[in-house]
Design an enzyme around this catalytic site. Structure first.
Site, short mmCIF file in Angstrom:
data_model
loop_
_atom_site.label_atom_id
_atom_site.label_comp_id
_atom_site.label_asym_id
_atom_site.label_seq_id
_atom_site.Cartn_x
_atom_site.Cartn_y
_atom_site.Cartn_z
N TRP A 1 0.82 -1.21 0.00
CA TRP A 1 0.00 0.00 0.00
C TRP A 1 0.86 1.26 0.00
O TRP A 1 0.54 2.24 -0.67
CB TRP A 1 -0.97 -0.02 1.17
CG TRP A 1 -2.00 -1.08 1.01
CD1 TRP A 1 -2.15 -2.22 1.74
CD2 TRP A 1 -3.02 -1.13 -0.01
NE1 TRP A 1 -3.20 -2.97 1.26
CE2 TRP A 1 -3.75 -2.34 0.18
CE3 TRP A 1 -3.39 -0.29 -1.04
CZ2 TRP A 1 -4.82 -2.71 -0.63
CZ3 TRP A 1 -4.46 -0.65 -1.86
CH2 TRP A 1 -5.15 -1.85 -1.64
N ASP B 1 -0.98 6.67 6.60
CA ASP B 1 -2.13 5.84 6.26
C ASP B 1 -2.30 4.84 7.41
O ASP B 1 -1.48 3.94 7.59
CB ASP B 1 -1.86 5.11 4.94
CG ASP B 1 -2.96 4.12 4.57
OD1 ASP B 1 -3.94 3.98 5.33
OD2 ASP B 1 -2.84 3.48 3.50
N LYS C 1 -12.06 -1.46 8.40
CA LYS C 1 -11.34 -2.48 9.16
C LYS C 1 -11.79 -2.50 10.63
O LYS C 1 -12.22 -3.52 11.14
CB LYS C 1 -9.83 -2.21 9.12
CG LYS C 1 -9.27 -1.75 7.80
CD LYS C 1 -9.20 -2.85 6.78
CE LYS C 1 -8.43 -2.37 5.54
NZ LYS C 1 -8.25 -3.43 4.54
#
Length: 400
Positions: free
Chosen positions: A136, A206, A230
């Protein structure tokens, strides 16, 4: 079963008949049995606390006597404005967000933020540093190169993203507009155990896959963003905590779409256009439950226990199970593992047998293979205990 699904009030009445004074855990066990729910170890969207689901179910058709669902009401109505206001207040309270920081509720997930960050933060310098410790972070850096220059201050791809290098190995540019890092790499199972020290350069993080799982120092960051699917709700929103110096549009690129503008989003309290109303509402219910449970400290304690249980099984298996990630940066949220060094036939058998114990979505990411268990806030301790017991019995039955 049909009786249960007619509504939570019926469910609660039936629970009352099953026990003179059922505990919260008794109720949830009965709920799980009656509803046919499984232990879902998905990396996201992920399992949510059943208490939150039941509260949402109770108000689904007629929210607090309004005669309509939250899905149906105007985002400008006083009822929804109250929902949004309380959600922001709880975000600030739970995460300790400084009063001058802006709270953004961005539509889309973290991937859209990969573009929004350079479009709003590169400014005249035109370059951003990226500490790349997983897929990511690598994608975020690649996206930056569409609008400026994304510089890899480190990249651990040569280790198959299983380490976080010492600061002495980073190649930081003091002239960069910001330094970006991904606090927890969902695919690779790598998590930072500390906040990177990058000097005076604004720090961006992030935190999508470990957001709301441990305390964070918001004030050390210029921008924190996290997709909430999440640990804080369903998919559709990315929460952002933004330093005021990046909320006035001073660094915004001329080509920045209005939809991605931090200035526009902040100035309109995240309601420049119709927001993801129902997602925002469910997040608000999750936040209220978090406060009731004991705040982020509670989730941190649960995360440490759950991940510790699973890593103990892996570490004590004498090589039957293996985790490729260096022990210094193993994730508490996403635990990747292989069986017998990557025996695909045995891993396939593991995944099939696991379903018989109601253990689902344990396959590793398609790019790395193997297995992966995601231990987000919504995964109850009994789910991890069931997984650990299954892993031990599977090992005993299949060790050669």
């Amino acid at each position: 079963r049909r009786y249960f699904w007619r509504g939570s009030s019926h469910f609660c009445s039936r629970l009352a008949l099953s026990s003179a004074n059922p505990s919260r855990f008794d109720k949830l066990r009965i709920f799980r049995k009656m509803s046919g729910r499984v232990y879902n170890f998905s990396a996201g969207p992920s399992q949510m606390p059943e208490e939150v689901l039941l509260e949402v179910q109770k108000e689904l058709v007629n929210y607090k006597g309004t005669g309509m669902s939250v899905m149906e009401m105007s985002h400008r109505s006083k009822e929804f404005m109250a929902i949004a206001s309380e959600a922001e207040k709880n975000l600030r309270d739970i995460f300790g967000v400084p009063s001058d920081y802006k709270v953004l509720l961005n539509q889309g997930g973290a991937t859209l933020q990969f573009s929004s960050i350079p479009l709003n933060m590169l400014g005249e310098k035109g370059k951003g540093d990226y500490l790349v410790t997983g897929q990511w972070g690598e994608k975020a850096c690649k996206e930056c190169n569409k609008y400026g220059k994304g510089q890899e201050a480190c990249n651990t791809k040569s280790t198959k993203f299983t380490t976080i290098p010492d600061k002495s190995a980073w190649k930081l540019d003091p002239g960069a507009s910001y330094v970006h890092y991904c606090d927890n790499e969902t695919v690779n199972g790598v998590e930072w155990a500390y906040t990177p020290d990058v000097g005076d350069v604004p720090l961006v993080s992030d935190m999508s896959s470990n957001f709301c799982s441990r305390p964070i120092n918001v004030g050390k960051h210029a921008y924190i963003y996290a997709g909430i699917q999440k640990n804080l709700g369903p998919a559709g929103l990315a929460v952002g905590f933004l330093h005021p110096s990046f909320a006035d549009g001073k660094h915004e690129a001329k080509i920045c779409p209005t939809y991605c503008s931090f200035k526009t989003t902040a100035a309109n309290d995240s309601m420049y256009n119709t927001p993801a109303c129902f997602t925002m509402y469910v997040m608000g219910e999750y936040l209220k439950y978090t406060k009731k449970a004991g705040g982020i400290t509670y989730w941190a304690e649960q995360s440490d226990k759950k991940s510790g249980m699973l890593y103990d099984v892996i570490n004590g298996s004498d090589g039957f199970y293996g985790c490729p990630v260096d022990k210094s940066c193993r994730s508490r949220m996403n635990v990747p593992f292989v069986i017998m060094g990557g025996n695909e036939a045995l891993e396939k058998k593991f995944l099939e047998d696991a379903k018989k114990q109601k253990l689902y979505t344990l396959a590793g990411h398609r790019s790395v293979g193997g297995c992966r268990a995601s231990l987000y806030n919504g995964m109850p301790m009994e789910g991890v205990d069931t997984l650990c017991s299954f892993m031990k019995s599977f090992m005993d039955e299949n060790r050669k």
